[in-house]
Scaffold this motif. Structure first.
Motif, short mmCIF file in Angstrom:
data_model
loop_
_atom_site.label_atom_id
_atom_site.label_comp_id
_atom_site.label_asym_id
_atom_site.label_seq_id
_atom_site.Cartn_x
_atom_site.Cartn_y
_atom_site.Cartn_z
N SER A 1 45.94 41.44 50.34
CA SER A 1 44.97 41.83 49.33
C SER A 1 45.66 42.70 48.29
O SER A 1 46.59 43.43 48.61
CB SER A 1 43.81 42.61 49.95
OG SER A 1 43.16 41.82 50.92
N ALA A 2 45.17 42.62 47.06
CA ALA A 2 45.77 43.43 46.01
C ALA A 2 44.72 43.74 44.95
O ALA A 2 43.81 42.95 44.73
CB ALA A 2 46.95 42.70 45.37
N THR B 1 37.16 46.88 26.47
CA THR B 1 36.25 46.01 27.23
C THR B 1 36.55 46.09 28.73
O THR B 1 35.64 46.07 29.55
CB THR B 1 36.40 44.54 26.76
OG1 THR B 1 36.08 44.48 25.37
CG2 THR B 1 35.49 43.62 27.55
N TYR B 2 37.83 46.20 29.07
CA TYR B 2 38.23 46.16 30.48
C TYR B 2 38.53 47.55 31.05
O TYR B 2 39.24 47.67 32.03
CB TYR B 2 39.43 45.23 30.66
CG TYR B 2 39.08 43.79 30.42
CD1 TYR B 2 38.45 43.05 31.41
CD2 TYR B 2 39.33 43.18 29.20
CE1 TYR B 2 38.10 41.72 31.19
CE2 TYR B 2 38.97 41.85 28.97
CZ TYR B 2 38.36 41.14 29.97
OH TYR B 2 38.00 39.84 29.77
N ARG B 3 37.97 48.59 30.48
CA ARG B 3 38.17 49.94 30.98
C ARG B 3 37.59 50.04 32.40
O ARG B 3 36.50 49.56 32.65
CB ARG B 3 37.49 50.94 30.06
CG ARG B 3 37.82 52.36 30.37
CD ARG B 3 37.38 53.23 29.19
NE ARG B 3 37.77 54.60 29.37
CZ ARG B 3 38.97 55.08 29.09
NH1 ARG B 3 39.89 54.29 28.61
NH2 ARG B 3 39.25 56.35 29.29
N HIS B 4 38.34 50.59 33.32
CA HIS B 4 37.95 50.72 34.73
C HIS B 4 37.78 49.37 35.42
O HIS B 4 37.00 49.23 36.35
CB HIS B 4 36.67 51.55 34.90
CG HIS B 4 36.75 52.91 34.30
ND1 HIS B 4 37.65 53.86 34.73
CD2 HIS B 4 36.05 53.49 33.29
CE1 HIS B 4 37.50 54.96 34.02
NE2 HIS B 4 36.55 54.76 33.13
N CYS B 5 38.52 48.36 34.96
CA CYS B 5 38.48 47.04 35.58
C CYS B 5 39.78 46.79 36.34
O CYS B 5 40.83 47.30 35.98
CB CYS B 5 38.31 45.94 34.53
SG CYS B 5 36.66 45.85 33.84
N PHE B 6 39.66 45.97 37.37
CA PHE B 6 40.81 45.63 38.21
C PHE B 6 40.74 44.16 38.53
O PHE B 6 39.67 43.59 38.69
CB PHE B 6 40.76 46.41 39.52
CG PHE B 6 40.71 47.89 39.35
CD1 PHE B 6 41.88 48.63 39.28
CD2 PHE B 6 39.49 48.54 39.22
CE1 PHE B 6 41.83 50.00 39.10
CE2 PHE B 6 39.44 49.91 39.04
CZ PHE B 6 40.61 50.64 38.98
N VAL B 7 41.92 43.52 38.64
CA VAL B 7 41.98 42.17 39.20
C VAL B 7 42.16 42.37 40.69
O VAL B 7 43.05 43.10 41.13
CB VAL B 7 43.16 41.37 38.61
CG1 VAL B 7 43.31 40.06 39.36
CG2 VAL B 7 42.93 41.10 37.14
N ALA B 8 41.29 41.75 41.47
CA ALA B 8 41.33 41.93 42.92
C ALA B 8 41.44 40.59 43.63
O ALA B 8 40.84 39.60 43.21
CB ALA B 8 40.08 42.66 43.40
N LYS B 9 42.23 40.58 44.68
CA LYS B 9 42.37 39.40 45.52
C LYS B 9 42.30 39.87 46.97
O LYS B 9 43.04 40.75 47.37
CB LYS B 9 43.71 38.72 45.24
CG LYS B 9 43.91 37.43 46.02
CD LYS B 9 45.21 36.78 45.60
CE LYS B 9 45.40 35.46 46.29
NZ LYS B 9 46.65 34.82 45.88
N PHE B 10 41.39 39.30 47.72
CA PHE B 10 41.19 39.74 49.10
C PHE B 10 41.54 38.64 50.08
O PHE B 10 41.16 37.48 49.89
CB PHE B 10 39.73 40.19 49.31
CG PHE B 10 39.34 41.33 48.42
CD1 PHE B 10 39.80 42.61 48.67
CD2 PHE B 10 38.57 41.12 47.30
CE1 PHE B 10 39.47 43.67 47.84
CE2 PHE B 10 38.23 42.17 46.46
CZ PHE B 10 38.68 43.44 46.73
#
Length: 177
Positions: free
Chosen positions: A96-97, A133-142
Protein backbone atom coordinates in the motif's frame (compact mmCIF):
# COMPACT_ATOMS: atom_id res chain seq x y z
CA UNK A 1 23.90 14.54 7.93
CA UNK A 2 26.83 12.35 8.87
CA UNK A 3 26.27 9.04 7.11
CA UNK A 4 27.77 7.17 10.07
CA UNK A 5 26.28 9.16 12.94
CA UNK A 6 26.65 6.71 15.85
CA UNK A 7 24.63 8.69 18.48
CA UNK A 8 21.66 8.74 16.11
CA UNK A 9 22.14 5.05 15.43
CA UNK A 10 22.08 4.28 19.19
CA UNK A 11 18.81 6.23 19.54
CA UNK A 12 17.34 4.33 16.60
CA UNK A 13 18.41 0.95 17.99
CA UNK A 14 16.83 1.79 21.35
CA UNK A 15 13.60 2.94 19.70
CA UNK A 16 13.57 -0.14 17.50
CA UNK A 17 14.09 -2.44 20.48
CA UNK A 18 11.20 -0.81 22.38
CA UNK A 19 8.94 -1.02 19.33
CA UNK A 20 9.88 -4.64 18.75
CA UNK A 21 9.01 -5.42 22.37
CA UNK A 22 5.59 -3.78 21.95
CA UNK A 23 4.96 -5.63 18.67
CA UNK A 24 5.91 -8.98 20.19
CA UNK A 25 3.66 -8.34 23.21
CA UNK A 26 0.72 -7.29 21.01
CA UNK A 27 1.19 -10.29 18.74
CA UNK A 28 1.10 -12.58 21.76
CA UNK A 29 -2.25 -10.94 22.67
CA UNK A 30 -3.37 -11.35 19.04
CA UNK A 31 -3.54 -7.57 18.57
CA UNK A 32 -2.71 -5.69 15.40
CA UNK A 33 -0.24 -2.77 15.61
CA UNK A 34 0.66 0.19 13.42
CA UNK A 35 4.34 1.06 13.41
CA UNK A 36 5.20 4.46 11.96
CA UNK A 37 8.64 5.37 10.61
CA UNK A 38 8.36 9.17 10.63
CA UNK A 39 10.76 11.45 8.72
CA UNK A 40 12.08 8.57 6.61
CA UNK A 41 14.43 10.89 4.73
CA UNK A 42 16.49 11.12 7.94
CA UNK A 43 16.94 7.34 7.94
CA UNK A 44 18.19 7.60 4.36
CA UNK A 45 20.97 9.91 5.59
CA UNK A 46 22.28 7.38 8.10
CA UNK A 47 23.85 4.18 6.78
CA UNK A 48 23.15 2.36 10.06
CA UNK A 49 19.48 3.29 10.07
CA UNK A 50 18.54 1.91 6.66
CA UNK A 51 18.91 -1.69 7.82
CA UNK A 52 16.67 -1.02 10.81
CA UNK A 53 13.88 0.28 8.57
CA UNK A 54 14.22 -2.66 6.17
CA UNK A 55 13.85 -5.04 9.12
CA UNK A 56 10.77 -3.16 10.35
CA UNK A 57 9.06 -3.26 6.95
CA UNK A 58 9.93 -6.84 6.03
CA UNK A 59 9.32 -8.23 9.52
CA UNK A 60 6.13 -6.32 10.24
CA UNK A 61 3.75 -8.87 8.75
CA UNK A 62 5.14 -11.62 10.97
CA UNK A 63 4.40 -9.49 14.02
CA UNK A 64 0.84 -8.47 13.04
CA UNK A 65 2.06 -4.96 12.24
CA UNK A 66 1.42 -2.55 9.45
CA UNK A 67 4.55 -0.46 8.99
CA UNK A 68 3.93 3.05 7.72
CA UNK A 69 6.86 4.92 6.18
CA UNK A 70 6.32 8.69 6.21
CA UNK A 71 8.53 11.19 4.41
CA UNK A 72 8.26 14.77 3.28
CA UNK A 73 10.42 13.92 0.29
CA UNK A 74 8.70 11.25 -1.85
CA UNK A 75 11.09 12.01 -4.73
CA UNK A 76 14.09 10.94 -2.62
CA UNK A 77 12.24 7.89 -1.27
CA UNK A 78 11.33 6.65 -4.74
CA UNK A 79 14.83 7.21 -6.08
CA UNK A 80 16.39 5.41 -3.10
CA UNK A 81 14.04 2.43 -3.41
CA UNK A 82 15.00 2.12 -7.07
CA UNK A 83 18.78 2.33 -6.63
CA UNK A 84 19.77 1.40 -3.07
CA UNK A 85 20.43 -2.34 -2.61
CA UNK A 86 19.75 -2.16 1.13
CA UNK A 87 16.30 -0.68 0.49
CA UNK A 88 15.31 -3.04 -2.34
CA UNK A 89 13.59 -5.33 0.19
CA UNK A 90 11.27 -2.47 1.15
CA UNK A 91 10.31 -1.99 -2.49
CA UNK A 92 9.36 -5.64 -2.88
CA UNK A 93 7.31 -5.61 0.36
CA UNK A 94 5.19 -2.49 -0.27
CA UNK A 95 1.54 -3.41 -0.69
CA UNK A 96 0.00 0.00 0.00
CA UNK A 97 1.15 3.53 -0.65
CA UNK A 98 -0.06 7.10 -0.26
CA UNK A 99 1.71 9.90 -2.08
CA UNK A 100 1.04 13.59 -1.62
CA UNK A 101 2.92 16.61 -2.93
CA UNK A 102 5.42 15.89 -5.68
CA UNK A 103 8.31 18.31 -6.17
CA UNK A 104 9.29 17.66 -9.79
CA UNK A 105 7.69 16.14 -12.86
CA UNK A 106 10.78 14.03 -13.52
CA UNK A 107 10.21 12.17 -10.25
CA UNK A 108 6.67 11.02 -11.14
CA UNK A 109 7.88 8.00 -13.17
CA UNK A 110 10.24 6.70 -10.45
CA UNK A 111 7.62 7.28 -7.75
CA UNK A 112 4.99 5.29 -9.64
CA UNK A 113 7.42 2.53 -10.60
CA UNK A 114 9.23 2.12 -7.27
CA UNK A 115 6.15 2.41 -5.05
CA UNK A 116 3.94 0.12 -7.13
CA UNK A 117 1.64 2.93 -8.28
CA UNK A 118 1.67 2.09 -11.99
CA UNK A 119 -1.07 3.96 -13.84
CA UNK A 120 -1.09 6.95 -11.47
CA UNK A 121 1.18 9.20 -13.50
CA UNK A 122 -1.66 11.37 -14.88
CA UNK A 123 -3.20 11.87 -11.44
CA UNK A 124 0.14 12.90 -9.94
CA UNK A 125 0.74 15.34 -12.80
CA UNK A 126 -2.70 16.90 -12.26
CA UNK A 127 -2.02 17.21 -8.53
CA UNK A 128 1.35 18.81 -9.21
CA UNK A 129 0.09 21.34 -11.74
CA UNK A 130 -3.10 22.31 -9.86
CA UNK A 131 -2.06 22.45 -6.18
CA UNK A 132 -5.04 24.54 -5.05
CA UNK A 133 -7.59 22.00 -6.31
CA UNK A 134 -5.60 19.08 -4.92
CA UNK A 135 -4.64 20.60 -1.56
CA UNK A 136 -4.59 17.86 1.12
CA UNK A 137 -5.05 15.17 -1.55
CA UNK A 138 -3.15 11.92 -1.84
CA UNK A 139 -2.94 9.14 -4.40
CA UNK A 140 -3.56 5.95 -2.47
CA UNK A 141 -3.20 2.31 -3.40
CA UNK A 142 -4.20 -0.39 -0.93
CA UNK A 143 -3.23 -4.06 -0.96
CA UNK A 144 -1.60 -3.76 -4.37
CA UNK A 145 -4.92 -3.05 -6.09
CA UNK A 146 -6.46 -0.04 -7.84
CA UNK A 147 -5.50 3.44 -6.78
CA UNK A 148 -7.69 6.43 -5.93
CA UNK A 149 -7.27 10.08 -5.06
CA UNK A 150 -8.20 10.70 -1.43
CA UNK A 151 -8.87 14.15 -0.04
CA UNK A 152 -8.18 14.69 3.63
CA UNK A 153 -10.83 16.98 5.07
CA UNK A 154 -8.98 19.21 7.48
CA UNK A 155 -10.97 21.89 9.32
CA UNK A 156 -9.47 25.37 8.75
CA UNK A 157 -8.85 25.89 12.48
CA UNK A 158 -6.61 22.81 12.50
CA UNK A 159 -4.69 23.96 9.44
CA UNK A 160 -3.97 27.24 11.24
CA UNK A 161 -2.84 25.45 14.41
CA UNK A 162 0.85 25.00 15.24
CA UNK A 163 0.80 21.27 14.46
CA UNK A 164 0.29 22.00 10.74
CA UNK A 165 2.71 24.91 10.55
CA UNK A 166 5.87 23.83 8.84
CA UNK A 167 8.30 26.52 7.79
CA UNK A 168 6.73 26.72 4.33
CA UNK A 169 3.17 26.85 5.65
CA UNK A 170 4.08 29.46 8.29
CA UNK A 171 5.49 31.70 5.57
CA UNK A 172 2.39 31.16 3.42
CA UNK A 173 0.01 31.95 6.32
CA UNK A 174 1.99 35.08 7.17
CA UNK A 175 1.80 36.27 3.55
CA UNK A 176 -1.99 35.78 3.46
CA UNK A 177 -2.51 37.74 6.71
Amino acid sequence: NNKNDKPTFIKLITTNYLMDTILTHNRRLNKFTFEIVEEFQRYLNNDFAKGIVVTQVTGGRKKNANVIVVTNNPDELAAALGTDKTLSAIRSNITSAMIGKIQSESSIGPICQNLGLAGCENELREMMHDPDTYRHCFVAKFDGKEAAIIKAIVPPEYVKSDIFKTRTLKEEVERRE
